[in-house]
Design an enzyme around this catalytic site. Structure first.
Site, PDB file in Angstrom:
ATOM      1  N   ASP A 111      52.545  42.296  35.885  1.00 19.91           N
ATOM      2  CA  ASP A 111      51.888  41.584  36.529  1.00 19.91           C
ATOM      3  C   ASP A 111      51.524  40.201  35.949  1.00 19.91           C
ATOM      4  O   ASP A 111      51.447  39.049  36.680  1.00 19.91           O
ATOM      5  CB  ASP A 111      50.478  42.374  36.889  1.00 19.91           C
ATOM      6  CG  ASP A 111      49.689  42.682  35.454  1.00 19.91           C
ATOM      7  OD1 ASP A 111      50.499  42.573  34.510  1.00 19.91           O
ATOM      8  OD2 ASP A 111      49.021  43.521  35.483  1.00 19.91           O
ATOM      9  N   LYS A 161      48.428  49.720  35.524  1.00 16.06           N
ATOM     10  CA  LYS A 161      48.231  49.596  37.051  1.00 16.06           C
ATOM     11  C   LYS A 161      48.484  48.346  37.708  1.00 16.06           C
ATOM     12  O   LYS A 161      48.885  48.401  38.668  1.00 16.06           O
ATOM     13  CB  LYS A 161      46.783  49.944  37.297  1.00 16.06           C
ATOM     14  CG  LYS A 161      46.199  51.295  36.609  1.00 16.06           C
ATOM     15  CD  LYS A 161      44.791  51.491  36.894  1.00 16.06           C
ATOM     16  CE  LYS A 161      44.377  52.459  36.145  1.00 16.06           C
ATOM     17  NZ  LYS A 161      42.872  52.499  35.717  1.00 16.06           N
ATOM     18  N   GLY A 162      48.528  47.077  36.688  1.00 17.70           N
ATOM     19  CA  GLY A 162      48.522  45.838  37.582  1.00 17.70           C
ATOM     20  C   GLY A 162      49.711  45.261  38.291  1.00 17.70           C
ATOM     21  O   GLY A 162      49.668  44.718  39.397  1.00 17.70           O
ATOM     22  N   ASP A 173      42.817  42.904  36.855  1.00 15.69           N
ATOM     23  CA  ASP A 173      41.694  43.276  36.963  1.00 15.69           C
ATOM     24  C   ASP A 173      40.574  42.690  36.070  1.00 15.69           C
ATOM     25  O   ASP A 173      41.393  42.241  34.781  1.00 15.69           O
ATOM     26  CB  ASP A 173      41.609  44.820  36.669  1.00 15.69           C
ATOM     27  CG  ASP A 173      41.910  45.409  35.089  1.00 15.69           C
ATOM     28  OD1 ASP A 173      42.734  44.787  34.658  1.00 15.69           O
ATOM     29  OD2 ASP A 173      40.870  45.849  34.627  1.00 15.69           O
ATOM     30  N   VAL A 176      42.401  35.588  34.293  1.00 24.05           N
ATOM     31  CA  VAL A 176      42.537  35.582  35.916  1.00 24.05           C
ATOM     32  C   VAL A 176      42.629  37.041  36.294  1.00 24.05           C
ATOM     33  O   VAL A 176      42.819  37.915  35.801  1.00 24.05           O
ATOM     34  CB  VAL A 176      43.769  34.601  36.428  1.00 24.05           C
ATOM     35  CG1 VAL A 176      43.806  33.155  35.985  1.00 24.05           C
ATOM     36  CG2 VAL A 176      45.190  35.535  35.748  1.00 24.05           C
ATOM     37  N   ASP A 188      50.799  37.733  28.917  1.00 23.46           N
ATOM     38  CA  ASP A 188      50.031  37.242  28.178  1.00 23.46           C
ATOM     39  C   ASP A 188      50.348  36.759  26.903  1.00 23.46           C
ATOM     40  O   ASP A 188      51.282  35.991  26.441  1.00 23.46           O
ATOM     41  CB  ASP A 188      48.809  37.878  28.499  1.00 23.46           C
ATOM     42  CG  ASP A 188      47.595  37.503  27.641  1.00 23.46           C
ATOM     43  OD1 ASP A 188      47.627  36.132  27.319  1.00 23.46           O
ATOM     44  OD2 ASP A 188      46.437  38.063  27.513  1.00 23.46           O
TER      45      ASP A 188
HETATM   46  P1  IMP Z   1      50.195  41.307  26.976  1.00 19.54           P
HETATM   47  O1  IMP Z   1      50.629  42.191  26.274  1.00 19.54           O
HETATM   48  O2  IMP Z   1      48.976  40.617  26.009  1.00 19.54           O
HETATM   49  O3  IMP Z   1      51.219  40.184  27.269  1.00 19.54           O
HETATM   50  O4  IMP Z   1      49.261  41.630  28.158  1.00 19.54           O
HETATM   51  C1  IMP Z   1      49.279  42.900  28.875  1.00 19.54           C
HETATM   52  C2  IMP Z   1      48.298  43.314  29.746  1.00 19.54           C
HETATM   53  O5  IMP Z   1      47.274  42.594  29.973  1.00 19.54           O
HETATM   54  C3  IMP Z   1      48.895  42.581  31.354  1.00 19.54           C
HETATM   55  O6  IMP Z   1      49.761  43.549  31.799  1.00 19.54           O
HETATM   56  C4  IMP Z   1      47.627  42.791  32.158  1.00 19.54           C
HETATM   57  O7  IMP Z   1      47.461  44.263  32.338  1.00 19.54           O
HETATM   58  C5  IMP Z   1      46.707  42.351  30.860  1.00 19.54           C
HETATM   59  N1  IMP Z   1      46.081  40.876  31.011  1.00 19.54           N
HETATM   60  C6  IMP Z   1      46.626  39.985  30.300  1.00 19.54           C
HETATM   61  N2  IMP Z   1      46.176  39.060  30.830  1.00 19.54           N
HETATM   62  C7  IMP Z   1      45.299  38.974  31.801  1.00 19.54           C
HETATM   63  C8  IMP Z   1      44.427  38.437  32.709  1.00 19.54           C
HETATM   64  O8  IMP Z   1      44.416  37.146  32.622  1.00 19.54           O
HETATM   65  N3  IMP Z   1      43.888  39.012  33.696  1.00 19.54           N
HETATM   66  C9  IMP Z   1      44.045  40.168  33.732  1.00 19.54           C
HETATM   67  N4  IMP Z   1      44.617  41.287  32.859  1.00 19.54           N
HETATM   68  C10 IMP Z   1      45.285  40.539  31.899  1.00 19.54           C
END
Ligand code: IMP
Length: 182
Positions: free
Chosen positions: A101, A44-45, A160, A154, A104
């Site tokens: 969004d 959703k982000g 969220d 964040v 990470d």
């Molecule tokens: P990744 O696969 O670890 O790069 O992160 C995927 C998803 O985790 C992002 O699209 C966000 O929805 C969520 N996410 C990662 N870091 C944060 C944060 O700091 N705040 C909120 N959602 C996060």
């Protein structure tokens, strides 16, 4: 507008978001001027970022959404990517721009890029509103980046914590008491 009482610090303001979206929109419009662009939002982000970003595009484009889940209610990545809602259009020959969004660990985007290329997309690039510095477990080629932030959790502007705070018009750090009370 008053800052939400659970926010300890605003890291990216509403004005900074507006200005950066205009810059990114101009760059994307130039790069895709003669291409068949499909912007894919990761729900959703990314919905907030995608809607502001695409308002700044002067090139032709269409939009589709995908919902994936790599997080539960907690604020740590599980590393597991599940498709909750798939795309409605075929990707064969399309130039895809993923609007995300936040980058990470990179696990979600790594999975999506591979998945979209596997469906025959002509190209797959990424626009991420936030890049968390030093958090990536996977090497990801980010064509468009809004803001580089420190490796901390964040919220706001689509991001969220346990589904809350997405509607904040800025990006900020939560007070630690919010986690302790969870
Ligand atoms: P990744 O696969 O670890 O790069 O992160 C995927 C998803 O985790 C992002 O699209 C966000 O929805 C969520 N996410 C990662 N870091 C944060 C944060 O700091 N705040 C909120 N959602 C996060």
């Amino acid at each position: 507008m008053a800052i939400h009482p659970d926010i300890e610090k605003v890291l990216v303001t509403e004005d900074q978001l507006r200005e950066r979206n205009a810059q990114l929109g101009a760059a994307i419009s130039a790069d895709y001027a003669d291409k068949d662009l499909l912007v894919i939002g990761v729900l959703k982000g990314a919905a907030w970022f995608l809607s502001d970003l695409t308002r700044n595009l002067s090139c032709d484009f269409t939009v589709d959404y995908m919902a994936v889940s790599s997080y539960g209610a907690a604020h740590k990545s599980s590393g597991v990517v599940r498709i909750m809602k798939d795309l409605e259009v075929p990707l064969e020959g399309r130039h895809v721009l993923i609007a995300e969004d936040i980058l990470d660990t990179g696990l979600t985007l790594k999975y999506l890029v591979r998945n979209f290329l596997g469906r025959g997309a002509a190209s797959v690039e990424i626009a991420a509103c936030v890049l968390k510095e030093g958090a990536q477990e996977e090497a990801i080629d980010l064509r468009y980046v809004g803001f580089v932030l420190a490796n901390e959790f964040v919220v706001g502007y689509g991001l969220d914590y346990a589904q809350r705070y997405r509607g904040l018009p800025y990006i900020g750090r939560l007070r630690s008491s919010v986690y302790q009370n969870a």
